[in-house]
Write a protein that holds these residues in place. Structure first.
Motif, PDB file in Angstrom:
ATOM      1  N   SER A   1       9.805 -36.391   9.170  1.00  0.00           N
ATOM      2  CA  SER A   1      10.658 -36.501  10.354  1.00  0.00           C
ATOM      3  C   SER A   1      10.407 -37.803  11.103  1.00  0.00           C
ATOM      4  O   SER A   1       9.560 -38.612  10.719  1.00  0.00           O
ATOM      5  N   THR A   2      11.154 -38.013  12.167  1.00  0.00           N
ATOM      6  CA  THR A   2      10.966 -39.149  13.075  1.00  0.00           C
ATOM      7  C   THR A   2      10.394 -38.629  14.379  1.00  0.00           C
ATOM      8  O   THR A   2      10.864 -37.625  14.921  1.00  0.00           O
ATOM      9  N   VAL A   3       9.367 -39.288  14.891  1.00  0.00           N
ATOM     10  CA  VAL A   3       8.690 -38.823  16.101  1.00  0.00           C
ATOM     11  C   VAL A   3       8.606 -39.959  17.116  1.00  0.00           C
ATOM     12  O   VAL A   3       8.542 -41.134  16.746  1.00  0.00           O
ATOM     13  N   ILE A   4       8.642 -39.592  18.401  1.00  0.00           N
ATOM     14  CA  ILE A   4       8.458 -40.546  19.491  1.00  0.00           C
ATOM     15  C   ILE A   4       7.089 -40.296  20.103  1.00  0.00           C
ATOM     16  O   ILE A   4       6.782 -39.170  20.529  1.00  0.00           O
TER      17      ILE A   4
ATOM     18  N   LEU B   1       2.119 -52.951  15.499  1.00  0.00           N
ATOM     19  CA  LEU B   1       3.316 -53.366  16.234  1.00  0.00           C
ATOM     20  C   LEU B   1       2.866 -54.225  17.406  1.00  0.00           C
ATOM     21  O   LEU B   1       2.066 -53.779  18.236  1.00  0.00           O
ATOM     22  N   HIS B   2       3.378 -55.457  17.468  1.00  0.00           N
ATOM     23  CA  HIS B   2       2.948 -56.422  18.492  1.00  0.00           C
ATOM     24  C   HIS B   2       4.174 -57.085  19.107  1.00  0.00           C
ATOM     25  O   HIS B   2       4.935 -57.766  18.415  1.00  0.00           O
ATOM     26  N   TYR B   3       4.355 -56.858  20.415  1.00  0.00           N
ATOM     27  CA  TYR B   3       5.471 -57.457  21.153  1.00  0.00           C
ATOM     28  C   TYR B   3       4.922 -58.448  22.168  1.00  0.00           C
ATOM     29  O   TYR B   3       4.032 -58.124  22.958  1.00  0.00           O
ATOM     30  N   LYS B   4       5.433 -59.701  22.152  1.00  0.00           N
ATOM     31  CA  LYS B   4       5.083 -60.705  23.143  1.00  0.00           C
ATOM     32  C   LYS B   4       6.371 -61.289  23.688  1.00  0.00           C
ATOM     33  O   LYS B   4       7.300 -61.602  22.925  1.00  0.00           O
TER      34      LYS B   4
ATOM     35  N   ASN C   1       8.906 -51.220   8.362  1.00  0.00           N
ATOM     36  CA  ASN C   1      10.219 -50.552   8.362  1.00  0.00           C
ATOM     37  C   ASN C   1      10.143 -49.103   8.838  1.00  0.00           C
ATOM     38  O   ASN C   1      11.057 -48.325   8.603  1.00  0.00           O
ATOM     39  N   ARG C   2       9.055 -48.766   9.548  1.00  0.00           N
ATOM     40  CA  ARG C   2       8.913 -47.391  10.043  1.00  0.00           C
ATOM     41  C   ARG C   2       8.693 -47.323  11.547  1.00  0.00           C
ATOM     42  O   ARG C   2       8.748 -46.229  12.114  1.00  0.00           O
ATOM     43  N   THR C   3       8.412 -48.464  12.211  1.00  0.00           N
ATOM     44  CA  THR C   3       8.048 -48.433  13.625  1.00  0.00           C
ATOM     45  C   THR C   3       8.958 -49.332  14.462  1.00  0.00           C
ATOM     46  O   THR C   3       9.480 -50.331  13.989  1.00  0.00           O
TER      47      THR C   3
ATOM     48  N   LEU D   1       8.223 -43.647  15.324  1.00  0.00           N
ATOM     49  CA  LEU D   1       7.602 -43.663  13.998  1.00  0.00           C
ATOM     50  C   LEU D   1       8.453 -42.809  13.069  1.00  0.00           C
ATOM     51  O   LEU D   1       8.628 -41.613  13.309  1.00  0.00           O
ATOM     52  N   GLU D   2       8.971 -43.423  11.998  1.00  0.00           N
ATOM     53  CA  GLU D   2       9.880 -42.735  11.083  1.00  0.00           C
ATOM     54  C   GLU D   2       9.160 -42.340   9.786  1.00  0.00           C
ATOM     55  O   GLU D   2       8.076 -42.823   9.481  1.00  0.00           O
ATOM     56  N   LYS D   3       9.831 -41.447   9.036  1.00  0.00           N
ATOM     57  CA  LYS D   3       9.342 -41.011   7.721  1.00  0.00           C
ATOM     58  C   LYS D   3       7.865 -40.611   7.793  1.00  0.00           C
ATOM     59  O   LYS D   3       7.008 -41.127   7.077  1.00  0.00           O
ATOM     60  N   LEU D   4       7.580 -39.666   8.652  1.00  0.00           N
ATOM     61  CA  LEU D   4       6.219 -39.258   8.955  1.00  0.00           C
ATOM     62  C   LEU D   4       5.481 -38.769   7.710  1.00  0.00           C
ATOM     63  O   LEU D   4       6.048 -38.050   6.886  1.00  0.00           O
ATOM     64  N   ARG D   5       4.216 -39.166   7.607  1.00  0.00           N
ATOM     65  CA  ARG D   5       3.349 -38.773   6.497  1.00  0.00           C
ATOM     66  C   ARG D   5       2.138 -38.026   7.045  1.00  0.00           C
ATOM     67  O   ARG D   5       1.791 -38.156   8.212  1.00  0.00           O
TER      68      ARG D   5
END
Length: 487
Positions: free
Chosen positions: A35-38, A66-69, A83-85, A106-110
């Motif tokens: 599934s996809t989770v937030i 994941l790094h945002y500036k 390709n999952r976050t 977060l997609e395609k949860l493992r």
């Protein structure tokens, strides 16, 4: 006057350096595999986070995925998060980054994603971070129940299921909602870190009614399987006749061709064109020939396979003690079947070498890629095969197993899968003999199963039956390579 100016400057400095804090839920986030989770995370007091640095990482700061500036293109997420976050609002009412919402999608949860994720936010004069706990669950398959009559008058019921995470609880109950005591519960690891479950219990034949096996997670999700034991016990009143028929059937499989042939011919409603044992026209099953190759993705690491994915053997680094058949050395066909008839052939010898002593050939339910020992390779677990175990002879994995004396030892084996009829048949091609048919009920997707054993001079070779067989078919083959080689 000067003191007033100083006080104003101090107040202004305090106001402009007010720090923020990172806020996350107090309880773990729970989501299913696939599934996809937030993972919610936001800053307080709210402010525009577009001008802040945002990081999501696990365990260590250096493991940022994941790094945002501000003003820079986001770094490409590292494996296995590529390709999952992404950054995403935690709800429809959230304004996203402009409102200080820095939640992670977060997609395609493992199963491997379970654990803590740290949310880190940094500004020019302040920073903070908090952890979000993620619990991953997987609701397994519907339990399948199997019955066996015991000598002491009781009935043993087995319950099997797969694809669970975490380990489920097992509850046995009768139709009066009376809890039954389990004889045992066994868990084993599958591929992708999920669990399979095998439990069993015994009930008296006289008290046997509707029995259920329920598997449940702490989230309250559950699946159960049921069996009408009383109906089965009642239908077993023909015990002596069934025992006689079963005995004769086993004799037929063991080579009593005349008895098997007579019983088969005399069954009403059956066409007399399929013999249980004896000579056969090999061209008949070959009408259903398909091309079979090995699935490299699920290949045992100690197997070596050619680039054309048709020839395999044990690798030089495989440490085999010589005690027992190496059941773990399994390879699986890349082709999947859910209906119809499908035929393939396997060569068990090479020129100037004796036939292989050790091999295992059959079919398996798709997804059962982890093999450890013989006890787990049962029809109820989705395995059906014929095995050659050197001096220990030939046997099936049926319950009870069928032992065969095959002379001469097969050099080329034919396999016919008849999905709708629930039959898996084996043929000695060189002798034009039908060796054995395993009767069962297939469900879901099944794939070919191979195991070349260990210590033989000859490899196991999957033949291409869609074209005329050439005499020098294997005279020139690609070199063997390990399973990491490219096809």
């Amino acid at each position: 006057m000067l003191s007033i100016i100083v006080a104003l400057l101090v107040n202004l400095l305090i106001e402009t350096s007010v720090s923020f804090s990172v806020v996350v839920p107090g309880d773990p986030v729970v989501a299913h595999v696939g599934s996809t989770v937030i993972l919610p995370c936001w800053i307080n007091p709210p402010e525009n986070a577009e001008a802040l640095e945002i990081r999501w990482y696990r365990k260590e700061f250096s493991n940022t995925f994941l790094h945002y500036k501000p003003g820079k293109v986001p770094d490409m997420p590292v494996e296995p998060y590529r390709n999952r976050t992404s950054l995403t609002p935690r709800s429809d009412q959230s304004g996203g980054l402009k409102d200080g919402d820095v939640s992670l999608r977060l997609e395609k949860l493992r199963v491997q994603d379970e654990g803590s994720f740290r949310c880190y936010v940094s500004g020019e004069s302040s920073y903070d971070s908090e952890e979000v706990d993620l619990k991953v669950t997987a609701l397994g398959s519907t339990p399948v129940l199997f019955l066996k009559f015991l000598d002491d008058g009781r009935v043993n019921i087995s319950c099997k299921s797969s694809g669970w995470h975490p380990k489920p609880s097992v509850t046995w109950m009768s139709d009066e909602r009376r809890v039954l005591h389990p004889g045992g519960v066994f868990y084993s690891r599958e591929a992708h870190e999920m669990f399979s479950v095998h439990s069993w219990t015994a009930v008296s034949r006289s008290d046997a009614q509707l029995v259920s096996c329920s598997l449940s997670l702490k989230t309250g999700e559950l699946k159960d399987g049921r069996m009408d034991i009383q109906g089965i016990v009642s239908s077993d009143s023909s015990g002596p006749w069934k025992a006689l028929f079963f005995t004769l059937f086993i004799f037929a499989l063991l080579g009593f061709g005349l008895v098997g042939f007579f019983l088969y011919k005399c069954r009403p409603g059956k066409k007399p064109d399929k013999e249980i044992v004896g000579d056969v026209n090999i061209e008949e099953p070959r009408k259903h020939a398909v091309e079979i190759t090995v699935d490299r993705e699920h290949l045992h690491p100690d197997l070596m396979v050619t680039k054309n994915c048709k020839i395999m053997r044990d690798g030089p680094g495989y440490d085999h003690t010589g005690e027992g058949f190496p059941y773990e050395l399994c390879a699986f066909g890349a082709q999947r079947f859910t209906s119809g008839r499908h035929y393939w052939e396997v060569k068990l010898t090479q020129e100037n070498t004796p036939p292989k002593n050790y091999w295992l050939i059959g079919v398996v339910k798709h997804g059962n890629f982890t093999v450890r020992d013989r006890s787990a390779l049962t029809p109820s677990s989705g395995y059906w095969f014929l095995c050659s175990d050197g001096p220990n002879g030939f046997h099936t994995n049926t319950d009870p197993p069928v032992k065969l004396s095959l002379t001469p030892r097969p050099e080329r084996l034919g396999v016919l899968l008849d999905y709708e009829e629930g039959q898996l048949s084996f043929y000695n091609i060189k002798e034009s003999k039908h060796l054995l048919t395993i009767s069962t009920r297939f469900s879901g997707t099944v794939v070919p199963l191979f195991n070349p054993g260990a210590g033989d001079q000859s490899p196991l070779i999957i033949l291409d039956c869609t074209k005329p067989v050439k005499s020098a078919e294997e005279s020139s083959q690609p070199l063997l390579s390990n399973n990491s080689s490219n096809a």
